[in-house]
Design a protein around this motif. Structure first.
Motif, PDB file in Angstrom:
ATOM      1  N   TRP A  45      -2.598  44.832  28.775  1.00  0.00           N
ATOM      2  CA  TRP A  45      -2.401  45.429  27.028  1.00  0.00           C
ATOM      3  C   TRP A  45      -2.829  44.959  26.440  1.00  0.00           C
ATOM      4  O   TRP A  45      -2.527  43.486  26.224  1.00  0.00           O
ATOM      5  CB  TRP A  45      -1.168  46.467  27.845  1.00  0.00           C
ATOM      6  N   ALA A  46      -3.518  44.594  25.097  1.00  0.00           N
ATOM      7  CA  ALA A  46      -3.792  44.488  23.836  1.00  0.00           C
ATOM      8  C   ALA A  46      -2.641  44.747  23.645  1.00  0.00           C
ATOM      9  O   ALA A  46      -1.768  45.417  23.637  1.00  0.00           O
ATOM     10  CB  ALA A  46      -4.749  44.678  23.645  1.00  0.00           C
ATOM     11  N   ARG A  47      -1.869  43.451  22.500  1.00  0.00           N
ATOM     12  CA  ARG A  47      -0.903  43.727  22.431  1.00  0.00           C
ATOM     13  C   ARG A  47      -0.991  43.887  19.986  1.00  0.00           C
ATOM     14  O   ARG A  47      -1.703  42.588  19.909  1.00  0.00           O
ATOM     15  CB  ARG A  47       0.738  42.939  21.914  1.00  0.00           C
ATOM     16  N   TRP A  48      -1.037  44.698  19.450  1.00  0.00           N
ATOM     17  CA  TRP A  48      -0.640  44.835  18.021  1.00  0.00           C
ATOM     18  C   TRP A  48       0.414  44.395  17.159  1.00  0.00           C
ATOM     19  O   TRP A  48       1.025  45.808  17.538  1.00  0.00           O
ATOM     20  CB  TRP A  48      -1.068  45.801  17.459  1.00  0.00           C
ATOM     21  N   CYS A  49       1.164  43.745  15.912  1.00  0.00           N
ATOM     22  CA  CYS A  49       2.360  43.581  16.032  1.00  0.00           C
ATOM     23  C   CYS A  49       2.066  43.443  14.327  1.00  0.00           C
ATOM     24  O   CYS A  49       1.476  42.235  13.956  1.00  0.00           O
ATOM     25  CB  CYS A  49       2.907  42.580  16.333  1.00  0.00           C
ATOM     26  N   ASN A  50       2.618  44.294  14.113  1.00  0.00           N
ATOM     27  CA  ASN A  50       2.597  44.245  12.302  1.00  0.00           C
ATOM     28  C   ASN A  50       4.407  42.688  11.783  1.00  0.00           C
ATOM     29  O   ASN A  50       5.137  44.138  12.356  1.00  0.00           O
ATOM     30  CB  ASN A  50       2.772  44.967  11.338  1.00  0.00           C
ATOM     31  N   VAL A  51       3.654  42.006  10.997  1.00  0.00           N
ATOM     32  CA  VAL A  51       5.080  41.551  10.848  1.00  0.00           C
ATOM     33  C   VAL A  51       5.380  41.219   9.682  1.00  0.00           C
ATOM     34  O   VAL A  51       4.055  41.727   8.458  1.00  0.00           O
ATOM     35  CB  VAL A  51       5.348  39.436  11.074  1.00  0.00           C
ATOM     36  N   PRO A  52       6.312  40.840   8.240  1.00  0.00           N
ATOM     37  CA  PRO A  52       6.035  41.444   7.221  1.00  0.00           C
ATOM     38  C   PRO A  52       5.083  40.477   6.364  1.00  0.00           C
ATOM     39  O   PRO A  52       4.617  38.825   6.951  1.00  0.00           O
ATOM     40  CB  PRO A  52       7.344  40.261   6.809  1.00  0.00           C
ATOM     41  N   LYS A  53       4.523  39.922   5.053  1.00  0.00           N
ATOM     42  CA  LYS A  53       4.012  39.367   4.242  1.00  0.00           C
ATOM     43  C   LYS A  53       2.475  39.355   5.002  1.00  0.00           C
ATOM     44  O   LYS A  53       1.620  38.295   4.438  1.00  0.00           O
ATOM     45  CB  LYS A  53       4.023  37.879   4.652  1.00  0.00           C
ATOM     46  N   GLY A  54       1.951  40.499   4.827  1.00  0.00           N
ATOM     47  CA  GLY A  54       1.251  41.121   5.386  1.00  0.00           C
ATOM     48  C   GLY A  54      -0.203  40.483   6.679  1.00  0.00           C
ATOM     49  O   GLY A  54      -0.612  40.622   6.380  1.00  0.00           O
ATOM     50  N   ILE A  55       0.679  40.205   7.933  1.00  0.00           N
ATOM     51  CA  ILE A  55       0.536  39.626   8.707  1.00  0.00           C
ATOM     52  C   ILE A  55       0.307  40.433  10.128  1.00  0.00           C
ATOM     53  O   ILE A  55       1.046  41.292  10.066  1.00  0.00           O
ATOM     54  CB  ILE A  55       1.309  38.187   9.325  1.00  0.00           C
ATOM     55  N   VAL A  56      -1.031  40.586  10.460  1.00  0.00           N
ATOM     56  CA  VAL A  56      -0.604  41.101  11.725  1.00  0.00           C
ATOM     57  C   VAL A  56      -1.768  39.960  12.857  1.00  0.00           C
ATOM     58  O   VAL A  56      -2.353  39.530  12.627  1.00  0.00           O
ATOM     59  CB  VAL A  56      -2.109  42.088  12.018  1.00  0.00           C
ATOM     60  N   TYR A  57      -0.631  40.367  14.412  1.00  0.00           N
ATOM     61  CA  TYR A  57      -1.384  39.264  15.576  1.00  0.00           C
ATOM     62  C   TYR A  57      -1.258  40.976  16.253  1.00  0.00           C
ATOM     63  O   TYR A  57      -0.863  41.972  16.670  1.00  0.00           O
ATOM     64  CB  TYR A  57       0.406  39.329  16.224  1.00  0.00           C
ATOM     65  N   ASN A  79      -4.800  38.180  11.712  1.00  0.00           N
ATOM     66  CA  ASN A  79      -5.441  38.592  10.210  1.00  0.00           C
ATOM     67  C   ASN A  79      -3.543  38.949   9.811  1.00  0.00           C
ATOM     68  O   ASN A  79      -2.639  39.593   9.563  1.00  0.00           O
ATOM     69  CB  ASN A  79      -5.556  39.894  10.857  1.00  0.00           C
ATOM     70  N   PHE A  80      -4.439  38.562   8.060  1.00  0.00           N
ATOM     71  CA  PHE A  80      -3.588  38.902   7.492  1.00  0.00           C
ATOM     72  C   PHE A  80      -4.138  39.011   5.617  1.00  0.00           C
ATOM     73  O   PHE A  80      -5.624  38.247   5.289  1.00  0.00           O
ATOM     74  CB  PHE A  80      -2.442  37.603   6.513  1.00  0.00           C
ATOM     75  N   THR A  81      -3.120  39.610   4.098  1.00  0.00           N
ATOM     76  CA  THR A  81      -4.168  40.264   3.189  1.00  0.00           C
ATOM     77  C   THR A  81      -3.979  38.191   2.528  1.00  0.00           C
ATOM     78  O   THR A  81      -2.615  37.849   2.784  1.00  0.00           O
ATOM     79  CB  THR A  81      -3.258  41.109   2.724  1.00  0.00           C
ATOM     80  N   ALA A  82      -5.097  37.977   1.551  1.00  0.00           N
ATOM     81  CA  ALA A  82      -4.891  36.999   1.283  1.00  0.00           C
ATOM     82  C   ALA A  82      -5.794  36.999  -0.142  1.00  0.00           C
ATOM     83  O   ALA A  82      -6.715  37.657   0.036  1.00  0.00           O
ATOM     84  CB  ALA A  82      -5.394  35.607   1.713  1.00  0.00           C
ATOM     85  N   LYS A  91      -6.013  24.305  10.463  1.00  0.00           N
ATOM     86  CA  LYS A  91      -4.952  24.593  10.931  1.00  0.00           C
ATOM     87  C   LYS A  91      -3.307  24.463  10.379  1.00  0.00           C
ATOM     88  O   LYS A  91      -2.747  25.178  10.561  1.00  0.00           O
ATOM     89  CB  LYS A  91      -4.434  23.776  11.865  1.00  0.00           C
ATOM     90  N   GLU A  92      -3.357  24.117   9.295  1.00  0.00           N
ATOM     91  CA  GLU A  92      -2.700  23.610   8.612  1.00  0.00           C
ATOM     92  C   GLU A  92      -1.899  25.244   8.038  1.00  0.00           C
ATOM     93  O   GLU A  92      -0.674  25.535   7.277  1.00  0.00           O
ATOM     94  CB  GLU A  92      -1.996  22.228   7.914  1.00  0.00           C
ATOM     95  N   ALA A  93      -2.547  26.198   6.637  1.00  0.00           N
ATOM     96  CA  ALA A  93      -2.376  26.245   5.838  1.00  0.00           C
ATOM     97  C   ALA A  93      -2.078  27.792   6.915  1.00  0.00           C
ATOM     98  O   ALA A  93      -1.204  28.267   6.393  1.00  0.00           O
ATOM     99  CB  ALA A  93      -3.794  26.594   5.367  1.00  0.00           C
ATOM    100  N   LEU A  94      -2.895  27.411   8.218  1.00  0.00           N
ATOM    101  CA  LEU A  94      -2.435  28.837   9.255  1.00  0.00           C
ATOM    102  C   LEU A  94      -1.056  28.618   9.190  1.00  0.00           C
ATOM    103  O   LEU A  94      -0.326  30.063   9.703  1.00  0.00           O
ATOM    104  CB  LEU A  94      -3.522  29.085   9.910  1.00  0.00           C
ATOM    105  N   ILE A  95      -0.254  28.269   9.728  1.00  0.00           N
ATOM    106  CA  ILE A  95       0.974  27.151  10.034  1.00  0.00           C
ATOM    107  C   ILE A  95       1.711  27.949   9.632  1.00  0.00           C
ATOM    108  O   ILE A  95       2.688  28.493   9.977  1.00  0.00           O
ATOM    109  CB  ILE A  95       0.976  25.669  10.857  1.00  0.00           C
ATOM    110  N   GLN A  96       1.052  27.560   8.213  1.00  0.00           N
ATOM    111  CA  GLN A  96       1.977  27.380   6.540  1.00  0.00           C
ATOM    112  C   GLN A  96       2.591  29.326   6.839  1.00  0.00           C
ATOM    113  O   GLN A  96       3.488  29.529   6.154  1.00  0.00           O
ATOM    114  CB  GLN A  96       1.966  26.576   5.344  1.00  0.00           C
ATOM    115  N   LYS A  97       1.474  29.796   6.723  1.00  0.00           N
ATOM    116  CA  LYS A  97       1.603  31.295   6.391  1.00  0.00           C
ATOM    117  C   LYS A  97       1.839  31.727   7.525  1.00  0.00           C
ATOM    118  O   LYS A  97       2.620  32.760   7.231  1.00  0.00           O
ATOM    119  CB  LYS A  97      -0.254  31.726   6.948  1.00  0.00           C
ATOM    120  N   ILE A  98       2.475  31.524   8.906  1.00  0.00           N
ATOM    121  CA  ILE A  98       3.023  32.300   9.146  1.00  0.00           C
ATOM    122  C   ILE A  98       4.420  31.596   9.983  1.00  0.00           C
ATOM    123  O   ILE A  98       5.058  32.265  10.890  1.00  0.00           O
ATOM    124  CB  ILE A  98       2.484  32.585  10.803  1.00  0.00           C
ATOM    125  N   ARG A  99       4.677  30.625   9.644  1.00  0.00           N
ATOM    126  CA  ARG A  99       5.530  30.088  10.469  1.00  0.00           C
ATOM    127  C   ARG A  99       7.074  31.112   9.719  1.00  0.00           C
ATOM    128  O   ARG A  99       6.637  31.500   8.787  1.00  0.00           O
ATOM    129  CB  ARG A  99       6.486  28.837   9.738  1.00  0.00           C
TER     130      ARG A  99
END
Length: 403
Positions: free
Chosen positions: A193-205, A220-223, A237-245
């Protein structure tokens, strides 16, 4: 057309599809690709509607089916990986389709279907174009020069060749979202199954299975539109890691995967708006001409449909001006329909707070309820009618009648 020497730039989806049909219709075709080899990365895509019909005409539908990603449907999950709602691939609300394939696998299928009769030039690109009355003179980065009857730009959204021809004659519509794609090692939490998960800060996995024993991930995230421009790979990579950490769900797993990923793609989500798709002996197709973004779910349909129609009209028309004009008239209404998004989409599905996520998950849960699914079953016949939103002329039949 009497003049039939064509150069196509871009060896992704639109370029090889166009090459297939032009070669079948008697054109001498060369495909130019900037990369040193085929770019086989990318995420899960679907071949549906007119794209599936075109694949069937090309004789590659079964090859696409054989490369199925194994995905059985879409599950919306909460941060504890508990299912909120699930939509099997036969559901009209599922992003999973019958012909689900990795982008790179489709590229390879298209290449294999054309390489015997189409010349491919890798590791080179165009630096100068001279569009004359009778030919298009091309200067390549390698220093080589050549003349062609026509140049077709079938590159991606960031096409540099488009800039040489249509500078300041197109624009981008930013949708408020950034996206990152990469491949991760398979985890025990991964299923078919594909999994879609919303988390705070406007992030979707979005976590999806593939047919190679690994997992394809998009974050995916708002910016702001220019918030992450001009970053090199390590900076991305660093910007993305900081965004989702610290965002929860499987963020720590994603951070580890990003750190070692060799296929990271990170960019804004934008549509291309181009009032003109042709100029003289030059035309555009695919994302370079009318990218609708992955959010639309129409990228492959538009790429293969545009290529098919353009090739057919070039075969039928007595001159290129008429061919390019007819291609535009047939394709533009479909493109405009594909680029339309429902009100509030995509931002509505990117809530930034826990309360917003809770409300969204409640709505999704209702959409996945037995009552709604039964209602949708009643309208399934109507959905089937909508699958082919553009009529495809049988150019192959017309060509055989002419021959």
């Amino acid at each position: 057309m009497k003049n039939k020497k064509v150069l196509i730039t871009g060896a992704s989806i639109a370029g090889p599809t166009l090459a297939f049909w032009l070669e079948r219709f008697g054109f001498e075709v060369t495909v130019l690709e900037k990369s040193a080899s085929l770019r086989l990365g990318g995420q899960n895509i679907d071949v549906k509607g007119p794209a599936r019909e075109i694949a069937r005409k090309m004789g590659i539908e079964n090859q696409i089916r054989d490369k199925n990603t194994t995905e059985v449907g879409l599950r919306f999950v909460d941060q504890n990986n508990q299912t909120v709602a699930e939509f099997p691939k036969d559901s009209s609300l599922s992003m999973t389709q019958e012909l689900e394939i990795l982008r790179g696998d489709l590229v390879k299928i298209l290449y294999d279907a054309t390489k015997a009769n189409v010349q491919y030039l890798f590791n080179d690109h165009i630096t100068a174009i001279q569009d004359n009355e009778n030919e298009v003179k091309i200067t390549f980065a390698s220093g080589h020069q050549a003349a062609y009857d026509f140049l077709i730009i079938a590159e991606g959204i960031g096409s540099q060749t488009r800039n040489l021809v249509f500078e300041n004659q197109y624009s981008f519509r930013y949708l408020g979202i950034h996206t990152a794609y990469f491949t991760a090692k398979k985890s025990p939490s991964d299923t078919h199954w594909a999994r879609w998960c919303n988390v705070p800060k406007g992030i979707v996995y979005l976590i999806r299975p593939d047919n190679y024993g690994t997992t394809r991930v998009s974050v995916n995230f708002t910016a702001e539109e220019n918030q992450y421009r001009h970053l090199n790979l390590n900076q991305q990579k660093e910007a993305l890691i900081q965004k989702i950490r610290g965002s929860g769900f499987e963020s720590e797993r994603m951070i580890a995967a990003i750190d070692t990923a060799d296929d990271l793609y990170f960019d804004r989500v934008s549509q291309v708006k181009a009032p003109h798709w042709s100029k003289g002996r030059i035309a555009m197709t695919g994302d370079a001409a009318y990218c609708a973004t992955p959010i639309s779910g129409k990228g492959i349909e538009m790429a293969m449909t545009g290529a098919y129609i353009l090739a057919g009209e070039m075969m039928l028309a007595a001159d290129h001006a008429h061919a390019f004009e007819t291609y535009g008239k047939k394709m533009r209404p479909y493109v405009e329909k594909c680029q339309q998004l429902p009100p509030g989409i995509p931002k509505m599905v990117y809530p930034k707070t826990k309360t917003g996520i809770r409300i969204l998950n409640t709505l999704i849960s209702f959409a996945g309820s037995r009552f709604v699914k039964n209602v949708l079953k009643l309208s399934k016949g109507e959905e089937k009618k909508k699958q082919n939103e553009i009529d495809l002329q049988d150019y192959d039949h017309l060509f055989r009648k002419r021959a």
